[in-house]
Design an enzyme around this catalytic site. Structure first.
Site, PDB file in Angstrom:
ATOM      1  N   GLU A   1       1.166  -0.972  -0.009  1.00 51.28           N
ATOM      2  CA  GLU A   1      -0.262  -0.002   0.052  1.00 51.28           C
ATOM      3  C   GLU A   1       0.470   1.551   0.159  1.00 51.28           C
ATOM      4  O   GLU A   1       0.521   2.596   0.259  1.00 51.28           O
ATOM      5  CB  GLU A   1      -1.235   0.201   1.115  1.00 51.28           C
ATOM      6  CG  GLU A   1      -1.485  -1.256   1.619  1.00 51.28           C
ATOM      7  CD  GLU A   1      -3.020  -1.102   2.368  1.00 51.28           C
ATOM      8  OE1 GLU A   1      -3.700  -0.507   2.584  1.00 51.28           O
ATOM      9  OE2 GLU A   1      -2.937  -2.066   3.506  1.00 51.28           O
TER      10      GLU A   1
ATOM     11  N   SER B   1      -6.717  -2.002   1.887  1.00 50.95           N
ATOM     12  CA  SER B   1      -6.553  -1.336   0.283  1.00 50.95           C
ATOM     13  C   SER B   1      -7.190  -2.062  -0.775  1.00 50.95           C
ATOM     14  O   SER B   1      -7.220  -2.232  -2.249  1.00 50.95           O
ATOM     15  CB  SER B   1      -5.230  -0.617   0.631  1.00 50.95           C
ATOM     16  OG  SER B   1      -5.345   0.276   0.594  1.00 50.95           O
TER      17      SER B   1
ATOM     18  N   TYR C   1      -9.815   4.191  -4.680  1.00 48.98           N
ATOM     19  CA  TYR C   1      -8.661   5.352  -4.742  1.00 48.98           C
ATOM     20  C   TYR C   1      -8.380   6.102  -6.431  1.00 48.98           C
ATOM     21  O   TYR C   1      -8.208   6.854  -6.752  1.00 48.98           O
ATOM     22  CB  TYR C   1      -7.799   4.661  -4.774  1.00 48.98           C
ATOM     23  CG  TYR C   1      -7.188   4.129  -3.797  1.00 48.98           C
ATOM     24  CD1 TYR C   1      -7.613   5.114  -2.698  1.00 48.98           C
ATOM     25  CD2 TYR C   1      -7.832   2.389  -2.948  1.00 48.98           C
ATOM     26  CE1 TYR C   1      -7.250   4.448  -0.732  1.00 48.98           C
ATOM     27  CE2 TYR C   1      -7.120   1.895  -1.504  1.00 48.98           C
ATOM     28  CZ  TYR C   1      -7.083   2.831  -0.946  1.00 48.98           C
ATOM     29  OH  TYR C   1      -7.476   2.010   0.253  1.00 48.98           O
TER      30      TYR C   1
ATOM     31  N   ARG D   1     -10.836   3.264  11.825  1.00 49.54           N
ATOM     32  CA  ARG D   1     -11.886   2.915  10.771  1.00 49.54           C
ATOM     33  C   ARG D   1     -13.080   1.860  10.853  1.00 49.54           C
ATOM     34  O   ARG D   1     -11.500   0.903  11.037  1.00 49.54           O
ATOM     35  CB  ARG D   1     -11.995   3.748   9.839  1.00 49.54           C
ATOM     36  CG  ARG D   1     -13.223   3.863   9.065  1.00 49.54           C
ATOM     37  CD  ARG D   1     -13.084   3.915   7.480  1.00 49.54           C
ATOM     38  NE  ARG D   1     -12.776   3.029   6.778  1.00 49.54           N
ATOM     39  CZ  ARG D   1     -11.837   2.902   6.190  1.00 49.54           C
ATOM     40  NH1 ARG D   1     -10.422   4.354   5.653  1.00 49.54           N
ATOM     41  NH2 ARG D   1     -11.631   1.422   5.306  1.00 49.54           N
TER      42      ARG D   1
ATOM     43  N   ASP E   1     -15.376  -1.066   8.684  1.00 47.53           N
ATOM     44  CA  ASP E   1     -15.969  -0.799   7.729  1.00 47.53           C
ATOM     45  C   ASP E   1     -17.231  -2.418   8.078  1.00 47.53           C
ATOM     46  O   ASP E   1     -17.142  -3.652   8.653  1.00 47.53           O
ATOM     47  CB  ASP E   1     -15.095  -2.001   6.687  1.00 47.53           C
ATOM     48  CG  ASP E   1     -14.035  -1.313   6.404  1.00 47.53           C
ATOM     49  OD1 ASP E   1     -14.654  -0.166   6.213  1.00 47.53           O
ATOM     50  OD2 ASP E   1     -12.889  -1.121   5.714  1.00 47.53           O
TER      51      ASP E   1
ATOM     52  N   GLU F   1     -14.099  -5.274   9.185  1.00 47.80           N
ATOM     53  CA  GLU F   1     -12.755  -5.357   9.161  1.00 47.80           C
ATOM     54  C   GLU F   1     -12.174  -3.711   9.896  1.00 47.80           C
ATOM     55  O   GLU F   1     -13.371  -3.336   9.813  1.00 47.80           O
ATOM     56  CB  GLU F   1     -11.805  -5.358   8.215  1.00 47.80           C
ATOM     57  CG  GLU F   1     -11.767  -4.812   7.067  1.00 47.80           C
ATOM     58  CD  GLU F   1     -11.137  -4.736   6.209  1.00 47.80           C
ATOM     59  OE1 GLU F   1     -10.129  -3.851   6.115  1.00 47.80           O
ATOM     60  OE2 GLU F   1     -11.368  -5.373   5.387  1.00 47.80           O
TER      61      GLU F   1
ATOM     62  N   ASN G   1      -9.085  -0.421  10.217  1.00 44.16           N
ATOM     63  CA  ASN G   1      -8.660   0.246  10.262  1.00 44.16           C
ATOM     64  C   ASN G   1      -7.578   0.681  10.530  1.00 44.16           C
ATOM     65  O   ASN G   1      -8.564   1.987  10.997  1.00 44.16           O
ATOM     66  CB  ASN G   1      -8.770   1.006   8.345  1.00 44.16           C
ATOM     67  CG  ASN G   1      -9.012   0.045   7.437  1.00 44.16           C
ATOM     68  OD1 ASN G   1      -8.174  -0.356   6.862  1.00 44.16           O
ATOM     69  ND2 ASN G   1     -10.497  -0.098   7.166  1.00 44.16           N
TER      70      ASN G   1
ATOM     71  N   GLY H   1      -6.606   5.519   5.532  1.00 39.56           N
ATOM     72  CA  GLY H   1      -6.772   7.561   4.558  1.00 39.56           C
ATOM     73  C   GLY H   1      -7.017   8.662   4.762  1.00 39.56           C
ATOM     74  O   GLY H   1      -8.044   8.287   4.950  1.00 39.56           O
TER      75      GLY H   1
END
Length: 314
Positions: free
Chosen positions: A29, A159, A225, A263, A265, A278, A280, A284
């Site tokens: 990443e 990602s 992205y 974060r 999800d 999951e 993070n 990002g």
């Protein structure tokens, strides 16, 4: 639904000293991390912080040895030279350097999707059924055990790296080819058929949820992205449902030893309701990223968000 956001705790950028914005690295990443890091770097400098770009862990060590780093804004993504697997956190703990994001346990655990799901299951939190696939294991058998449709993905990547959406037997070949050359664990996960959400955590609060509506069939790397036609609806829910998804996300974040910012999800299955996917721990911070979008709903602009994250290291 109104939400009270605590006031910022400090106003003097000198309080932070010399800040390393840790980005890049050698994980899969890297490019996303550089994009995020440059955004954070510009935002902190805009607010008067003495911030400097540091690319990767060896450069970080050199800077600490030289006495040029007082604290770290970690925006490295991933593992194997990224900053989400607990390695950087352990290094900084040992050297007594404050840093953003969860600590060693939360970072290491959530980098591993399989172990994260095992903790959630033990805590009674909802997450899709899965089968662990050991290196060299039988991916086809794992998928058949769950039944179609499923996702197959690495346990320790992010990602959307190495993620395969498998609707039928005919979709298996690319996933099997990937698995043959991949050294780590994979998991086959029962596909949630419903809407996709994410909830950012900032300190002790869960920010407004975001419903993600990709133009294509699913939210892949391109939709995350590159594409400009992915829709982000914030807040993603209303009333009691919005309160429920925030509460679940905060509970899931804490259950796996996380604190600071991150974060979570989540998906809403048509039959089973909310399902955790999951966490993070270094989300990002690019122009397409979701935490800044959620913060903006509470009147927190990008620069203030970076300040608030950095403020947690004091």
């Amino acid at each position: 639904m109104s939400q009270v956001v605590p006031a910022v705790r400090v106003s003097d950028p000198a309080m932070f000293g010399r800040v390393a914005v840790l980005m890049g690295g050698t994980s899969a990443e890297r490019e996303v991390s550089l994009d995020s890091g440059n955004g954070v770097l510009a935002a902190l400098r805009l607010r008067g912080v003495d911030a400097h770009a540091v690319d990767g862990i060896p450069a970080l060590v050199d800077g600490i040895r030289a006495g040029s780093i007082d604290r770290v804004f970690n925006i490295l993504h991933g593992n194997h030279g990224g900053g989400e697997d607990g390695v950087v956190q352990g290094l900084l703990e040992a050297l007594g350097v404050p840093y953003t994001g969860p600590g060693v346990l939360g970072s290491a655990l959530t980098m591993d999707k399989i172990r994260t799901k095992q903790v959630w299951i033990a805590e009674g939190l909802p997450t899709p059924r899965f089968v662990r696939i050991a290196p060299g294991g039988d991916l086809r058998a794992a998928v058949r055990e769950l039944g179609y449709p499923v996702f197959v993905k690495p346990s320790n990547e992010g990602s959307s790296v190495g993620v395969f959406r498998i609707l039928s037997e005919g979709d298996l070949a690319p996933a099997i080819a990937f698995a043959a050359g991949y050294a780590g664990e994979l998991l086959a996960e029962q596909m949630v058929q419903g809407q996709e959400y994410t909830v950012a955590i900032l300190g002790e609060i869960a920010l407004p949820s975001i419903r993600i509506v990709p133009a294509g069939e699913w939210y892949d790397y391109h939709a995350k992205y590159i594409a400009d036609d992915t829709q982000y609806l914030c807040p993603g829910m209303e009333g009691e449902e919005e309160e429920a998804v925030r509460a679940l996300s905060l509970a899931a974040f804490r259950a796996v030893g996380c604190s600071g910012w991150g974060r979570v999800d989540v998906m809403r299955d048509r039959v089973r309701g909310l399902q955790l996917i999951e966490v993070n721990t270094a989300p990002g911070m690019t122009s397409h990223s979701l935490v800044p979008k959620a913060a903006a709903q509470l009147g927190i602009d990008y620069a203030e968000l970076c300040w608030r994250v950095l403020e947690q290291t004091l």
